[in-house]
Design a protein around this motif. Structure first.
Motif, PDB file in Angstrom:
ATOM      1  N   VAL A 175       0.838  -1.205   0.000  1.00  0.00           N
ATOM      2  CA  VAL A 175       0.000   0.000   0.000  1.00  0.00           C
ATOM      3  C   VAL A 175       0.873   1.255   0.000  1.00  0.00           C
ATOM      4  O   VAL A 175       0.691   2.173  -0.819  1.00  0.00           O
ATOM      5  N   PHE A 176       1.823   1.251   0.899  1.00  0.00           N
ATOM      6  CA  PHE A 176       2.677   2.437   1.042  1.00  0.00           C
ATOM      7  C   PHE A 176       3.709   2.543  -0.085  1.00  0.00           C
ATOM      8  O   PHE A 176       3.983   3.650  -0.578  1.00  0.00           O
ATOM      9  N   LYS A 177       4.259   1.449  -0.501  1.00  0.00           N
ATOM     10  CA  LYS A 177       5.269   1.479  -1.558  1.00  0.00           C
ATOM     11  C   LYS A 177       4.670   1.892  -2.898  1.00  0.00           C
ATOM     12  O   LYS A 177       5.333   2.549  -3.713  1.00  0.00           O
ATOM     13  N   ASN A 178       3.433   1.508  -3.151  1.00  0.00           N
ATOM     14  CA  ASN A 178       2.757   1.969  -4.379  1.00  0.00           C
ATOM     15  C   ASN A 178       2.654   3.492  -4.407  1.00  0.00           C
ATOM     16  O   ASN A 178       2.897   4.144  -5.436  1.00  0.00           O
ATOM     17  N   ALA A 179       2.262   4.046  -3.250  1.00  0.00           N
ATOM     18  CA  ALA A 179       2.111   5.510  -3.169  1.00  0.00           C
ATOM     19  C   ALA A 179       3.460   6.196  -3.337  1.00  0.00           C
ATOM     20  O   ALA A 179       3.565   7.244  -4.001  1.00  0.00           O
ATOM     21  N   MET A 180       4.491   5.631  -2.755  1.00  0.00           N
ATOM     22  CA  MET A 180       5.828   6.206  -2.863  1.00  0.00           C
ATOM     23  C   MET A 180       6.384   6.069  -4.278  1.00  0.00           C
ATOM     24  O   MET A 180       7.139   6.910  -4.750  1.00  0.00           O
ATOM     25  N   LYS A 181       5.992   5.003  -4.957  1.00  0.00           N
ATOM     26  CA  LYS A 181       6.479   4.773  -6.312  1.00  0.00           C
ATOM     27  C   LYS A 181       5.812   5.714  -7.309  1.00  0.00           C
ATOM     28  O   LYS A 181       6.465   6.242  -8.233  1.00  0.00           O
ATOM     29  N   ASN A 221       4.241   8.637  -6.643  1.00  0.00           N
ATOM     30  CA  ASN A 221       4.436  10.055  -6.327  1.00  0.00           C
ATOM     31  C   ASN A 221       5.903  10.339  -6.009  1.00  0.00           C
ATOM     32  O   ASN A 221       6.577   9.514  -5.346  1.00  0.00           O
ATOM     33  N   ASP A 222       6.389  11.503  -6.417  1.00  0.00           N
ATOM     34  CA  ASP A 222       7.797  11.827  -6.152  1.00  0.00           C
ATOM     35  C   ASP A 222       8.005  12.141  -4.677  1.00  0.00           C
ATOM     36  O   ASP A 222       7.045  12.310  -3.910  1.00  0.00           O
ATOM     37  N   GLU A 223       9.256  12.258  -4.271  1.00  0.00           N
ATOM     38  CA  GLU A 223       9.607  12.373  -2.858  1.00  0.00           C
ATOM     39  C   GLU A 223       9.038  13.640  -2.201  1.00  0.00           C
ATOM     40  O   GLU A 223       8.795  13.663  -0.983  1.00  0.00           O
ATOM     41  N   LYS A 224       8.866  14.674  -2.956  1.00  0.00           N
ATOM     42  CA  LYS A 224       8.360  15.919  -2.382  1.00  0.00           C
ATOM     43  C   LYS A 224       6.839  15.962  -2.291  1.00  0.00           C
ATOM     44  O   LYS A 224       6.271  16.858  -1.643  1.00  0.00           O
ATOM     45  N   ASN A 225       6.198  14.994  -2.906  1.00  0.00           N
ATOM     46  CA  ASN A 225       4.735  14.952  -2.902  1.00  0.00           C
ATOM     47  C   ASN A 225       4.237  14.570  -1.504  1.00  0.00           C
ATOM     48  O   ASN A 225       4.839  13.753  -0.806  1.00  0.00           O
ATOM     49  N   ASP A 226       3.133  15.161  -1.094  1.00  0.00           N
ATOM     50  CA  ASP A 226       2.582  14.900   0.246  1.00  0.00           C
ATOM     51  C   ASP A 226       2.225  13.428   0.441  1.00  0.00           C
ATOM     52  O   ASP A 226       2.458  12.862   1.521  1.00  0.00           O
ATOM     53  N   PHE A 227       1.650  12.821  -0.595  1.00  0.00           N
ATOM     54  CA  PHE A 227       1.263  11.406  -0.470  1.00  0.00           C
ATOM     55  C   PHE A 227       2.503  10.510  -0.297  1.00  0.00           C
ATOM     56  O   PHE A 227       2.454   9.520   0.421  1.00  0.00           O
ATOM     57  N   HIS A 228       3.586  10.911  -0.940  1.00  0.00           N
ATOM     58  CA  HIS A 228       4.831  10.142  -0.788  1.00  0.00           C
ATOM     59  C   HIS A 228       5.338  10.258   0.655  1.00  0.00           C
ATOM     60  O   HIS A 228       5.725   9.250   1.269  1.00  0.00           O
ATOM     61  N   MET A 247       3.604  11.035   3.390  1.00  0.00           N
ATOM     62  CA  MET A 247       2.655  10.371   4.295  1.00  0.00           C
ATOM     63  C   MET A 247       2.859   8.846   4.262  1.00  0.00           C
ATOM     64  O   MET A 247       2.860   8.183   5.310  1.00  0.00           O
ATOM     65  N   ALA A 248       3.023   8.310   3.083  1.00  0.00           N
ATOM     66  CA  ALA A 248       3.217   6.858   2.944  1.00  0.00           C
ATOM     67  C   ALA A 248       4.522   6.409   3.603  1.00  0.00           C
ATOM     68  O   ALA A 248       4.558   5.391   4.311  1.00  0.00           O
ATOM     69  N   ARG A 249       5.608   7.198   3.400  1.00  0.00           N
ATOM     70  CA  ARG A 249       6.893   6.821   3.993  1.00  0.00           C
ATOM     71  C   ARG A 249       6.824   6.884   5.527  1.00  0.00           C
ATOM     72  O   ARG A 249       7.355   6.021   6.229  1.00  0.00           O
ATOM     73  N   THR A 250       6.145   7.877   6.048  1.00  0.00           N
ATOM     74  CA  THR A 250       6.009   8.026   7.506  1.00  0.00           C
ATOM     75  C   THR A 250       5.232   6.858   8.103  1.00  0.00           C
ATOM     76  O   THR A 250       5.630   6.264   9.121  1.00  0.00           O
ATOM     77  N   LEU A 251       4.120   6.492   7.476  1.00  0.00           N
ATOM     78  CA  LEU A 251       3.304   5.378   7.981  1.00  0.00           C
ATOM     79  C   LEU A 251       4.027   4.040   7.823  1.00  0.00           C
ATOM     80  O   LEU A 251       3.892   3.152   8.674  1.00  0.00           O
ATOM     81  N   LEU A 252       4.785   3.895   6.761  1.00  0.00           N
ATOM     82  CA  LEU A 252       5.542   2.659   6.562  1.00  0.00           C
ATOM     83  C   LEU A 252       6.579   2.487   7.673  1.00  0.00           C
ATOM     84  O   LEU A 252       6.759   1.371   8.191  1.00  0.00           O
ATOM     85  N   ASP A 253       7.259   3.578   8.040  1.00  0.00           N
ATOM     86  CA  ASP A 253       8.244   3.512   9.133  1.00  0.00           C
ATOM     87  C   ASP A 253       7.573   3.114  10.444  1.00  0.00           C
ATOM     88  O   ASP A 253       8.107   2.286  11.210  1.00  0.00           O
TER      89      ASP A 253
END
Length: 366
Positions: free
Chosen positions: A158-164, A166-173, A175-181
């Motif tokens: 779920v989170f890796k799809n969003a990170m893939k 959207n670029d790193e500066k995107n809010d969804f990216h 949010m996904a990285r924070t929740l994945l951690d």
């Protein structure tokens, strides 16, 4: 041997042949079992599986294998219940993640059409969201999760799809990285329970497979013992038939004995040793395995001679050597002997006539 006796003899021979064929099939089956077992152990030392028994002897022992299979099913059911409990506990962990203030974009499938994300499916191979995960966790059929690690993989997806996408500066990216951690931290705390269950499953599976393998080996070992008894009985029946046949054989001629003696010298070392063992059966004082053996053909009983004849004939044929020169029942040999005797008799007659003619001439001169 009369017609009735001959028919009875043939029937008894057929019984022995049928028994021998059945024994051969069982031996082949046992060989295949141990051959397959060796291959499985070579590929997987803990391997082993149950086979479906066909033979009546194995059916009596099949109950043991069936019990092992039932125990394996019970253990698998218990393991499945324990895994479902782990999945339930994992659900609490997952609930904490979904309650986070940044979890809302990942709760439902991405609205690709509504958001105009025309390239989404070109970038994302397998879309995933928490509602889909929840449905699969609650599924009662085979479509549900079988292992908690499967759920873990989908949460990460779920989170890796969003990170893939959207670029790193995107809010969804972000949010996904924070929740994945946060999820990975909680997963590390939960992981020991999963590892303990996996270790228990592995040990139980190994024990089940070992038990089933031992049950199979016990079954085939019993079958091998039964075959040994059958072989002994078949050998006894065969010996009786041999004795019956030998007792009805005619007396061996001098020429046949001579031919038998010659044929013995043509045997291989192993076959000659077996032939001497035949002699030793009827002669307790005869040492068959001595370095030098003096075999007196004329001193042997008729039973021993015919046993030797039958054995030597089969042995020579197995070696690809002709056995027709052993004499006995060969009509061609008889005809040749008769022809030779006639030639010798005619020659002798001519010699006598010539001698008489010379004697007559001498008397006439006087």
């Amino acid at each position: 041997m009369g017609d009735g006796g001959m028919e009875d003899y043939k029937n008894r021979v057929d019984v022995v042949l049928t028994q021998a064929s059945r024994i051969e099939e069982k031996v082949h089956e046992i060989e295949q079992f141990y051959l397959n077992s060796s291959k499985k152990q070579a590929n997987n030392p803990k391997g082993g599986s149950a086979s479906k028994d066909k033979d009546k002897d194995k059916d009596r022992h099949g109950a043991q294998i069936n019990k092992q299979q039932q125990d394996a099913t019970s253990r698998e059911t218990a393991a499945s219940k324990r895994m479902q409990e782990l999945i339930r506990q994992f659900g609490k962990l997952l609930h904490q993640i979904t309650q986070h203030k940044w979890a809302w974009p990942f709760m439902e499938p991405v609205d690709v059409k509504g958001l105009g994300l025309h390239d989404y499916y070109e970038i994302i191979e397998k879309p995933m969201d928490f509602s889909t995960i929840k449905k699969q966790m609650e599924a009662k059929d085979d479509s549900g999760y079988k292992h908690v690690r499967e759920i873990c993989a989908d949460v990460r997806l779920v989170f890796k799809n969003a990170m893939k996408y959207n670029d790193e500066k995107n809010d969804f990216h972000v949010m996904a990285r924070t929740l994945l951690d946060k999820f990975e931290e909680k997963w590390l705390q939960f992981l020991p329970k999963v590892a303990e269950e996996e270790k228990r499953r592995e040990e139980e599976e190994a024990n089940v497979q070992l038990s089933m393998q031992l049950a199979q080996e016990s079954t085939y070992a019993k079958l091998a013992r039964d075959i040994s008894h059958e072989l002994f009985e078949a050998d006894m029946h065969l010996e009786e038939l041999r004795e019956q046949l030998v007792q009805r054989c005619r007396k061996m001629s001098t020429e046949e004995k001579r031919q038998l003696g010659i044929a013995l010298t043509r045997l291989s070392t192993d076959d000659l040793s077996k032939a001497l063992q035949i002699v030793a059966r009827s002669n307790p004082g005869f040492v068959a395995n001595a370095e030098e053996v003096d075999l007196d053909i004329d001193a042997q009983s008729e039973s021993t001679l015919w046993r030797l004849k039958f054995f030597v004939k089969d042995a020579l044929q197995a070696q690809g050597k002709p056995a027709a020169d052993m004499g006995g029942n060969n009509n061609k040999d008889k005809n040749e002997n008769n022809n030779n005797n006639n030639v010798n008799n005619n020659k002798r007659k001519r010699e006598i006539c010539d001698a008489l003619a010379k004697t007559t001439k001498k008397k006439s001169k006087k």
